[in-house]
Design an enzyme around this catalytic site. Structure first.
Site, mmCIF file in Angstrom:
data_model
loop_
_atom_site.group_PDB
_atom_site.id
_atom_site.type_symbol
_atom_site.label_atom_id
_atom_site.label_comp_id
_atom_site.label_asym_id
_atom_site.label_seq_id
_atom_site.Cartn_x
_atom_site.Cartn_y
_atom_site.Cartn_z
ATOM 1 N N HIS A 10 52.761 82.865 -6.963
ATOM 2 C CA HIS A 10 51.391 83.353 -6.861
ATOM 3 C C HIS A 10 50.605 83.355 -8.172
ATOM 4 C CE1 HIS A 10 52.319 84.168 -2.754
ATOM 5 N NE2 HIS A 10 51.116 84.680 -2.530
ATOM 6 N N ARG A 31 58.895 95.016 -5.470
ATOM 7 C CA ARG A 31 57.919 94.280 -4.644
ATOM 8 C C ARG A 31 57.372 93.038 -5.353
ATOM 9 N NH1 ARG A 31 53.270 97.023 -0.791
ATOM 10 N NH2 ARG A 31 52.210 95.115 -0.253
ATOM 11 N N ASN A 62 55.543 87.991 -5.553
ATOM 12 C CA ASN A 62 54.576 87.218 -6.333
ATOM 13 C C ASN A 62 55.074 85.806 -6.628
ATOM 14 O OD1 ASN A 62 52.831 89.367 -6.391
ATOM 15 N ND2 ASN A 62 53.644 90.188 -8.311
ATOM 16 N N ARG A 90 37.387 109.901 3.974
ATOM 17 C CA ARG A 90 38.675 110.060 3.289
ATOM 18 C C ARG A 90 39.844 109.453 4.061
ATOM 19 N NH1 ARG A 90 36.686 115.252 1.583
ATOM 20 N NH2 ARG A 90 36.045 115.046 -0.594
ATOM 21 N N HIS A 149 44.738 79.439 0.798
ATOM 22 C CA HIS A 149 45.676 80.244 0.015
ATOM 23 C C HIS A 149 47.084 79.625 0.095
ATOM 24 C CE1 HIS A 149 47.326 83.751 -1.925
ATOM 25 N NE2 HIS A 149 48.125 83.996 -0.907
ATOM 26 N N LYS A 177 59.401 90.635 4.769
ATOM 27 C CA LYS A 177 58.381 91.259 3.909
ATOM 28 C C LYS A 177 58.448 92.779 4.024
ATOM 29 C CE LYS A 177 53.827 91.724 2.173
ATOM 30 N NZ LYS A 177 52.439 91.359 2.090
ATOM 31 N N GLU A 212 54.336 98.832 -5.394
ATOM 32 C CA GLU A 212 54.597 97.747 -6.343
ATOM 33 C C GLU A 212 54.898 98.255 -7.747
ATOM 34 O OE1 GLU A 212 53.051 93.367 -5.980
ATOM 35 O OE2 GLU A 212 51.578 94.509 -7.087
ATOM 36 N N HIS A 226 47.059 81.600 -7.830
ATOM 37 C CA HIS A 226 45.766 82.239 -8.095
ATOM 38 C C HIS A 226 44.947 81.421 -9.096
ATOM 39 C CE1 HIS A 226 47.478 86.304 -6.589
ATOM 40 N NE2 HIS A 226 46.975 85.595 -5.612
ATOM 41 N N GLU A 258 53.751 81.155 3.217
ATOM 42 C CA GLU A 258 54.307 82.488 2.945
ATOM 43 C C GLU A 258 55.664 82.656 3.646
ATOM 44 O OE1 GLU A 258 53.080 84.323 0.667
ATOM 45 O OE2 GLU A 258 50.939 83.839 0.544
ATOM 46 N N LYS A 274 48.551 96.740 1.749
ATOM 47 C CA LYS A 274 47.547 96.485 0.700
ATOM 48 C C LYS A 274 46.225 96.181 1.381
ATOM 49 C CE LYS A 274 50.126 94.585 -3.227
ATOM 50 N NZ LYS A 274 50.379 93.376 -4.030
HETATM 51 N N1 NAD Z 1 46.954 92.449 2.037
HETATM 52 C C1 NAD Z 1 47.863 91.594 1.674
HETATM 53 O O1 NAD Z 1 49.011 91.945 1.353
HETATM 54 C C2 NAD Z 1 47.509 90.132 1.663
HETATM 55 C C3 NAD Z 1 48.530 89.177 1.555
HETATM 56 C C4 NAD Z 1 48.167 87.835 1.602
HETATM 57 C C5 NAD Z 1 46.837 87.465 1.731
HETATM 58 N N2 NAD Z 1 45.882 88.427 1.819
HETATM 59 C C6 NAD Z 1 44.464 88.062 1.956
HETATM 60 O O2 NAD Z 1 44.300 87.380 3.209
HETATM 61 C C7 NAD Z 1 43.136 86.573 3.122
HETATM 62 C C8 NAD Z 1 43.430 85.233 3.744
HETATM 63 O O3 NAD Z 1 43.793 85.442 5.089
HETATM 64 P P1 NAD Z 1 43.764 84.265 6.162
HETATM 65 O O4 NAD Z 1 44.442 83.078 5.597
HETATM 66 O O5 NAD Z 1 44.228 84.833 7.428
HETATM 67 O O6 NAD Z 1 42.214 83.858 6.173
HETATM 68 P P2 NAD Z 1 40.966 84.286 7.086
HETATM 69 O O7 NAD Z 1 41.032 85.682 7.495
HETATM 70 O O8 NAD Z 1 39.785 83.817 6.338
HETATM 71 O O9 NAD Z 1 41.170 83.370 8.381
HETATM 72 C C9 NAD Z 1 41.133 81.961 8.242
HETATM 73 C C10 NAD Z 1 40.155 81.339 9.248
HETATM 74 O O10 NAD Z 1 40.750 81.346 10.545
HETATM 75 C C11 NAD Z 1 39.835 81.946 11.479
HETATM 76 N N3 NAD Z 1 40.691 82.541 12.501
HETATM 77 C C12 NAD Z 1 41.442 83.657 12.410
HETATM 78 N N4 NAD Z 1 42.221 83.784 13.491
HETATM 79 C C13 NAD Z 1 41.922 82.746 14.303
HETATM 80 C C14 NAD Z 1 42.418 82.327 15.556
HETATM 81 N N5 NAD Z 1 43.420 82.953 16.155
HETATM 82 N N6 NAD Z 1 41.871 81.223 16.121
HETATM 83 C C15 NAD Z 1 40.888 80.533 15.483
HETATM 84 N N7 NAD Z 1 40.416 80.848 14.273
HETATM 85 C C16 NAD Z 1 40.935 81.955 13.693
HETATM 86 C C17 NAD Z 1 39.014 82.894 10.665
HETATM 87 O O11 NAD Z 1 37.788 83.172 11.303
HETATM 88 C C18 NAD Z 1 38.823 82.099 9.383
HETATM 89 O O12 NAD Z 1 37.793 81.153 9.554
HETATM 90 C C19 NAD Z 1 42.763 86.487 1.653
HETATM 91 O O13 NAD Z 1 41.621 87.277 1.431
HETATM 92 C C20 NAD Z 1 43.965 87.097 0.938
HETATM 93 O O14 NAD Z 1 43.604 87.745 -0.263
HETATM 94 C C21 NAD Z 1 46.195 89.739 1.790
#
Ligand code: NAD
Length: 357
Positions: free
Chosen positions: A239, A232, A236, A116, A258, A218, A228, A243, A180, A138
């Protein structure tokens, strides 16, 4: 409409993890065991630095996942719940998520449901995770081919963003996260946008101040509307189109980050705002020129337009299947839940492609 935050805002710190702030913070918590979630890349590139500078972590158990979006699944979450049980985790355990948005979203979700809810900490290692994914509470996984469809709003106890991690980040991932920052600057407008407008992400030596400002932008928005329910939605911006582009590329098995999708999405949605007579052409040109100077264009053909429109019409932010966009009304001003006729959406997509390539 603004609502009161229903969850406490986490302790957020943006400084080197060598200075003792993380170690001291952990010592101030009472816990039975520590777990660190990494992916294969952050295990190699980030964990040695974190562990070497924070001896308190020497008893922590390491949980490793494969890198990439496919790990953000209920099956991997189940594997992690099994590992936590097998390794004796209890309600007083703390999970530390060391990685990009994938590790943060998945680890946050796993922690928010296990017994939980156990406490978790985000240590974001990508630019995107530092300024975006780790802020706002999130968490979630993808399911049934739909991104982030299972999840929870759950704040971490703390977020420790250390820009030293960005040194090992591939350039493409760095630029992805920068999209972003551009989005936050367009929402804030004024001096914030003027500073970003004069920044080349490939020539930034020290990210600290840019990351701190973007985190605060943010955080201010998500603190005001945690679940949201209205305000908030300004986040978007870009976005809905982003998407749709991600879904198109996913289906074609083509690579798209992304951030690349978000940068194109901001441009296309800003063009749509011009077509809807809500954004001035001069301000649109500023946005378009900046984005084209710093981001790789996202390519699609006229044959892809019906599929893109279909994705836009099925976006989970829509109400009664009407596409609901968050659009720039001017730099520093975003209007939410704005609908647009399909012909105008197609026109905006076509105008972007004609300008970009
Ligand atoms: N929760 C939220 O509010 C929110 C907001 C935006 C995006 N997201 C989510 O975030 C995800 C994308 O995140 P991301 O772009 O960080 O991608 P990711 O976590 O896939 O990281 C990108 C790549 O970089 C590598 N990596 C990470 N840190 C590193 C470092 N310091 N040195 C070398 N390699 C490194 C990872 O292993 C991966 O291969 C998506 O799933 C998206 O939906 C969530």
């Amino acid at each position: 409409m603004q609502s009161t935050p229903i969850s406490k805002s986490p302790y957020i710190i943006n400084e080197s993890l060598t200075g003792g702030s993380f170690e001291n913070w952990l010592k101030s918590q009472s816990f039975t065991s520590l777990f660190i979630l990494v992916d294969k890349h952050t295990h190699v590139s980030c964990l040695p630095y974190l562990s070497a500078n924070n001896p308190i972590l020497k008893t922590a158990s390491i949980l490793e996942i494969s890198p990439g979006e496919r790990s953000k699944s209920i099956e991997i979450a189940m594997d992690l719940w099994k590992s936590l049980l097998n390794k004796g985790a209890d309600r007083q355990s703390i999970l530390i998520n060391l990685g990009g948005g994938v590790v943060g979203d998945l680890g946050g979700f796993v922690a928010s449901v296990f017994m939980r809810g156990i406490r978790f900490v985000q240590i974001p290692t990508t630019l995107l995770a530092q300024v975006d994914a780790s802020i706002g509470g999130k968490t979630g996984v993808n399911f049934h081919g739909i991104k982030n469809i299972l999840g929870s709003f759950q704040q971490p106890e703390a977020v420790f963003a250390d820009c030293n991690f960005l040194n090992s980040l591939p350039t493409r991932e760095l630029v992805s996260g920068y999209a972003e920052i551009v989005k936050h600057a367009l929402i804030a407008g004024g001096d914030v946008w003027n500073k970003i407008k004069n920044t080349n992400p490939l020539r930034v030596d020290d990210w600290s101040s840019i990351v701190t400002e973007s985190i605060l932008q943010k955080k201010a928005i998500t603190d005001a509307d945690f679940k949201e329910s209205g305000y908030r939605e300004v986040l978007n911006l870009g976005h809905t189109i982003a998407h749709a582009l991600e879904s198109l590329y996913f289906k074609k098995n083509k690579q798209l980050t992304h951030g690349e999708a978000v940068a194109a999405g901001i441009c296309i949605e800003s063009r749509l705002a011009v077509l809807l007579n809500i954004l001035d052409e001069n301000e649109f040109n500023q946005v378009q020129n900046y984005i084209h100077a710093h981001f790789t264009p996202v390519e699609y053909t006229a044959n892809d337009l019906p599929e893109l429109l279909d994705h836009i019409q099925k976006d989970k932010k829509n109400e009664q299947s009407n596409p609901a966009f968050s659009l720039l009304q001017g730099i520093g001003k975003v209007i939410t839940r704005k609908t647009a006729a399909p012909e105008l959406i197609i026109q905006a997509l076509t105008d972007y492609a004609e300008f970009a390539y």
